[in-house]
Design a protein around this motif. Structure first.
Motif, short mmCIF file in Angstrom:
data_model
loop_
_atom_site.label_atom_id
_atom_site.label_comp_id
_atom_site.label_asym_id
_atom_site.label_seq_id
_atom_site.Cartn_x
_atom_site.Cartn_y
_atom_site.Cartn_z
N ARG A 109 -7.44 8.51 2.50
CA ARG A 109 -6.76 9.61 3.15
C ARG A 109 -5.27 9.31 3.27
N ALA A 110 -4.53 10.32 3.72
CA ALA A 110 -3.08 10.19 3.81
C ALA A 110 -2.67 9.01 4.68
N LEU A 111 -1.58 8.35 4.32
CA LEU A 111 -1.10 7.22 5.10
C LEU A 111 -0.24 7.68 6.25
N ASP A 112 0.36 8.87 6.10
CA ASP A 112 1.21 9.37 7.16
C ASP A 112 1.06 10.88 7.23
N LEU A 113 0.63 11.37 8.39
CA LEU A 113 0.38 12.81 8.51
C LEU A 113 1.66 13.61 8.31
N MET A 114 2.82 13.02 8.66
CA MET A 114 4.08 13.74 8.53
C MET A 114 4.37 14.14 7.09
N ASP A 115 3.90 13.30 6.15
CA ASP A 115 4.20 13.56 4.74
C ASP A 115 3.41 14.73 4.16
N LEU B 265 0.83 -1.20 0.00
CA LEU B 265 0.00 0.00 0.00
C LEU B 265 0.87 1.26 0.00
N LYS B 266 1.96 1.20 0.77
CA LYS B 266 2.84 2.37 0.85
C LYS B 266 3.49 2.66 -0.50
N LYS B 267 3.69 1.60 -1.27
CA LYS B 267 4.35 1.78 -2.56
C LYS B 267 3.43 2.42 -3.59
N THR B 268 2.11 2.34 -3.36
CA THR B 268 1.20 2.93 -4.35
C THR B 268 1.41 4.44 -4.39
N ASP B 269 1.09 5.00 -5.51
CA ASP B 269 1.28 6.41 -5.74
C ASP B 269 0.28 7.24 -4.93
N ALA B 270 0.75 8.31 -4.31
CA ALA B 270 -0.12 9.12 -3.45
C ALA B 270 -1.30 9.69 -4.23
N ILE B 271 -1.05 10.08 -5.46
CA ILE B 271 -2.14 10.65 -6.26
C ILE B 271 -3.19 9.59 -6.57
N LYS B 272 -2.70 8.41 -6.84
CA LYS B 272 -3.63 7.31 -7.13
C LYS B 272 -4.46 6.99 -5.88
#
Lengths: 235, 503, 196
Positions: free
Chosen positions: B244-250, B230-237
């Protein structure tokens, strides 16, 4: 072990006692009182509220009592008809005051779970117990919803005012009841779903965490109330 | 195998053409934590209802395929049988309690199963210690915050010793701090070897807990991932997937222009008290027109009181002034509050009527324009209550714009919204900026703040803690608040206290 | 699986909710009008009107045998406790039973029978006034001891027997309009929004 702490049960009465008390108070009220025993019933209720630690409420009810007394006293200075109406009004409040105090006591010191046990011990069927518990559960919810809707109406400029109520009563009814019913029906549906997933209405006999039961103070209170009733009836 | 779906399809109601779940097949092992995610309406809630037996007892419809939950078929046995092994926690903390007292609520499920009281006490004690919620014991449900309610809901399920926990969007009404608590609780459940199934689109708090993510679209399970995949998937996708975001820090702030104007609203010595306790005490505060202000703070920080005073719904001491001091009445006239539970502020039978409620005019040009701006043209003739949560909110916004309100206030506009709807709300706020002087938003949603707010007002204990722009420094402060800042223990009034009696 | 046309647990919860709203409406009106002499005779009328909205939605949500009787039973328990006279326990159940039978003819979905059913149901509100006639002497004797003579005389003059029938008739007529109002709002809002 965790337990309910006696703290909120200062003068804990069995819910059945409170039910009977309510009934007795109402019979007394219905029988119509004469001045002195009305004060007696008020005093009785005041003591009960005090024993349950509801001092603030006691103060409120006491204030109403005094104000009504004063109002009743000055009625004599009014012209005849107005004076009569005035006294009737004030005395009605007077008569119903102990009743309101009793209702307050019942609602504020009875937990839903206690009520359920009491009703089950009276062999009420499930179809009566569940609606009554929902009734208790929903009083605060309706209040909360109504206050929010009232705010929403004010913001929209359709606030509940005397003018609006008189000029377009049906529309106002609609504005109040449509969101209220929508909201409550939705909450009710979610509540039903939640209750079902937790096994409400199961065929197994329910057990109860709370224990209820008559003890000396229940009998004392009931005897006192019955005495008041007898005095009123034979007066 | 704890839960197994074999080609399960389900459609609500009688018409069979419209399936909400199509050919779902998956297996969940004992002790696994699984998330179903996807846009709202993708069918994830239907999966939850099939597991906990609400389908078919509460929701009727046509079903195909076979569901197996710990050897039982929830479609064949009574829901009370299912309730012994599956416990559910729902989205709305307000409506899932049957009692008014937390102890009774904790015992409720056990009582329904007919378990002996001493055993119930033992279980409650165990759960309370495990979840560290001793301070919640014996409280009135109506005095708990949303997060506390959700904790009690989880605890009461735990007390029934259910093997399976079904959580349907449990975080949607929670603030950042309490989402952390929820995270802890799910962690405890997992450690105990419970099987946890969650429907959710807010994923950051679940990243370290979940064994498998199922992604659903239009009723179909279209993909499944483990954490790394899941982390490897593209954020835009992921955004397109409604996640929602996987990590608030990002998260980073989106560049935006705003024009602070010369006019402003000033608060001076604004106070509001319940009884003797001051819940709001603002010495002085100036908010220039043109800003979009996010109001943040912990539960009980006075955020709601602040906006209600601002809108004139509560009479407060001190002055709130624009060019000149505004009375309560003027503030009510000029401002509008979009409530968290928007059901309460929609009054009429169609969206168009809703707009015309207080502003009668011969043509509806202006109304049409506002509806178009908010993507609501399709709903013109529909009943507001038949719309989805996000759409209803936009109807409320439209009605406020149409009566030319100067100040728009929102209370948690994005609770329960998936990524796409959240974005649309952010867009709507960009639109309304043009038509209003000032937008104030109470929110716990960091992603949303970064999308559309220009300033942040941080309240704590009724006092202005901080007020800053969402520039580089501001974002750092924000992240500090949302990711770290829940250490302060709240002051609580106790109704009854839980006692520990030895033996 | 349980039968769907029988009252189930979720219906009991619905009964509870609607009874709560109905009862609160009744009590609020009671509080506004009850304290004013003479006017309190008109108290059932607004409740009958507003209750139409609640009742029609309730029937639409739970169109099942026993729903009306159950609601009136709950009301009877509440009223009986509050009135302190036996009519409070009995009259709502009698009215509820009759309404149940009448509504049942139309299978809970026929507007005409529902309308008649609600008119009958609403008559439970006379339970608080019945003592004026059923226990007339006792009642006025007690009242005279407490209130001013003039008021009791006025009340006596205002309540000949035909007033009872006039009240019942008035309740039924207002309930008729209440049902119409309820139907209108049901169609305008709840049906359109897909709630029922």
């Amino acid at each position: 072990m965790l337990t309910y702490v006696a703290d909120n049960r200062r003068f804990w009465l069995d819910p059945r006692t409170k039910g009977l008390l309510l009934l007795i108070i109402n019979i007394i009220v219905f029988q119509g009182s004469v001045g002195w025993n009305e004060s007696l019933v008020f005093g009785f209720m005041a003591i009960l509220l005090g024993l349950n630690g509801l001092f603030l409420q006691l103060l409120g009810f006491g204030a109403i009592y005094v104000v009504v007394m004063v109002v009743d006293g000055v009625a004599g200075f009014f012209p005849e008809m107005l004076g009569a109406v005035w006294t009737v009004f004030s005395r009605m409040i007077h008569v119903y005051l102990p009743f309101l105090m009793m209702v307050y006591l019942l609602i504020s010191t009875t937990k839903i779970s206690e009520l359920v046990v009491a009703l089950e011990s009276l062999r009420m069927p499930k179809c009566v117990i569940i609606p009554i518990t929902v009734l208790f559960r929903f009083f605060p919810t309706v209040r909360e919803e109504w206050m929010a809707i009232n705010k929403a109406m004010k913001l929209r400029g359709i606030g509940l005012s005397v003018r609006n109520a008189l000029t377009k009563p049906l529309t106002m009814l609609e504005y109040i009841f449509v969101p209220l019913l929508f909201s409550l029906v939705k909450i009710g549906e979610e509540l039903s779903a939640a209750a079902l997933t937790r096994g409400l209405g199961s065929d197994v006999k329910r057990t109860h965490l709370v224990e209820i039961g008559f003890c000396l103070r229940d009998w004392l209170v009931l005897v006192a109330a019955t005495l008041m009733l007898v005095v009123t009836v034979f007066n | 195998m704890m839960i197994e779906f074999k080609k399960v399809s389900f459609g609500y109601g009688e018409e069979k053409a419209d399936y909400s779940l199509i050919d779902a097949s998956f297996k969940i092992r004992k002790g696994e934590c699984v998330v179903f995610c996807g846009q709202s309406g993708c069918g994830k809630t239907t999966v939850m209802r099939l597991i906990n037996g609400l389908i078919p007892t509460y929701y009727h419809g046509a079903i195909r395929g076979e569901v197996c939950v710990n050897g039982l078929n929830p479609q064949k046995v009574k829901i009370q049988e299912v309730s012994k092994i599956v416990g559910s926690v729902f989205q709305n903390p307000r409506s899932q309690f049957f009692n008014l007292d937390t102890v009774d609520e904790l015992a409720f499920g056990c009582e329904n199963q007919g378990i002996a009281p001493p055993e119930i006490w033992r279980r409650i004690e165990k759960t309370v210690n495990l979840f560290q919620i001793k301070d919640l014991v014996g409280r009135n449900i109506f005095n708990l915050s949303g997060g506390e309610k959700q904790k009690v809901a989880c605890a009461s399920v735990h007390a029934t010793m259910s093997e399976i926990f079904v959580l349907d969007e449990p975080s949607s009404n929670l603030d950042a701090g309490t989402i952390k608590d929820l995270q802890k609780i799910i962690g405890i459940l997992k450690k105990e070897g419970k099987t946890v199934v969650i429907a959710e689109h807010r994923l950051y708090y679940l990243m370290d807990l979940v064994d498998r993510f199922y992604y659903m679209e239009n009723g179909k399970i279209v993909a499944n991932y483990n954490k790394e995949e899941l982390k490897k998937t593209d954020a835009i996708k992921r955004g397109e997937m409604g996640l929602r975001a996987l990590d608030l820090m990002d998260l980073t702030v989106c560049a935006r222009k705003y024009k602070s104007r010369k006019e402003k609203v000033t608060f001076s010595k604004v106070q509001y008290a319940y009884g003797s306790q001051n819940v709001l005490d603002i010495k002085s505060l100036t908010i220039p027109y043109g800003q979009t202000v996010a109001v943040i703070g912990k539960n009980g920080a006075g955020k709601s009181t602040f906006v209600e005073c601002f809108c004139g719904l509560k009479g407060c001491k001190g002055t709130i002034a624009a060019e000149k001091p505004l009375s309560c009445k003027e503030r009510i006239k000029n401002s509008y509050l979009v409530m968290q539970d928007v059901n309460r502020q929609l009054f009429t039978e169609s969206v168009m009527e809703e707009l015309l409620l207080t502003r009668k005019s011969a043509d509806t040009v202006n109304e049409e324009r506002i509806l178009a701006e908010l993507d609501l043209t399709f709903a013109k003739e529909l009943h507001p209550m038949s719309l989805s949560g996000g759409q209803k909110q936009r109807v409320a916004i439209a009605s406020a714009l149409n009566c030319k309100k100067k100040y728009l206030v929102f209370d948690e506009p994005t609770s329960g919204l998936d990524y796409c709807h959240m974005l649309r709300m952010a867009r709507a706020i960009e639109e309304i900026k043009k038509e209003t002087k000032l937008v104030i938003i109470i929110t716990h949603d960091l992603e949303f703040i970064l999308k559309c707010c220009s300033h942040v007002l941080h309240l704590e204990n009724g006092v202005v803690q901080d007020y800053y722009a969402t520039d580089f420094e501001g974002v750092k402060k924000l992240k500090d608040f949302f990711i770290r800042g829940d250490e302060v223990v709240e002051k609580r009034d106790w109704f009854i206290q839980a006692d520990r009696i030895s033996g | 699986m349980e039968k769907r046309d029988k009252l189930q647990v979720k219906d009991f919860i619905t009964v509870g909710i609607f009874t709560t709203i109905y009862f609160i409406v009744f009590m609020v009106i009671q509080m506004f009008m009850g304290g004013i002499p003479i006017v309190f005779l008109l108290m059932p009328l607004p409740t009958a009107l507003i209750g139409g909205i609640i009742y029609m939605l309730y029937l639409a949500k739970v169109p099942k045998r026993g729903a009306i009787l159950l609601m009136s039973t709950i009301l009877a328990l509440l009223l009986g406790m509050m009135l302190g006279v036996w009519t409070g326990f009995v009259i709502p159940i009698v009215c509820g039973l009759l309404a149940e039978l009448v509504t049942g003819i139309g299978k809970y979905r026929s507007f005409k029978w529902n309308l008649l059913g609600y008119s009958i149901f609403s008559c439970w509100m006379i339970c608080g006034y019945l003592p004026y006639w059923l226990m007339r002497d006792l009642w006025f004797e007690k009242t005279a001891a407490y209130y001013e003579g003039a008021y009791v005389e006025a009340l006596k003059a205002l309540t000949p027997l035909w007033v009872l029938f006039a009240m019942i008739l008035a309740i039924m007529v207002v309930a008729f309009f209440g049902t119409l109002l309820g139907k209108k709002i049901l169609k305008k809002h709840f049906v359109k929004a897909g709630i029922v």
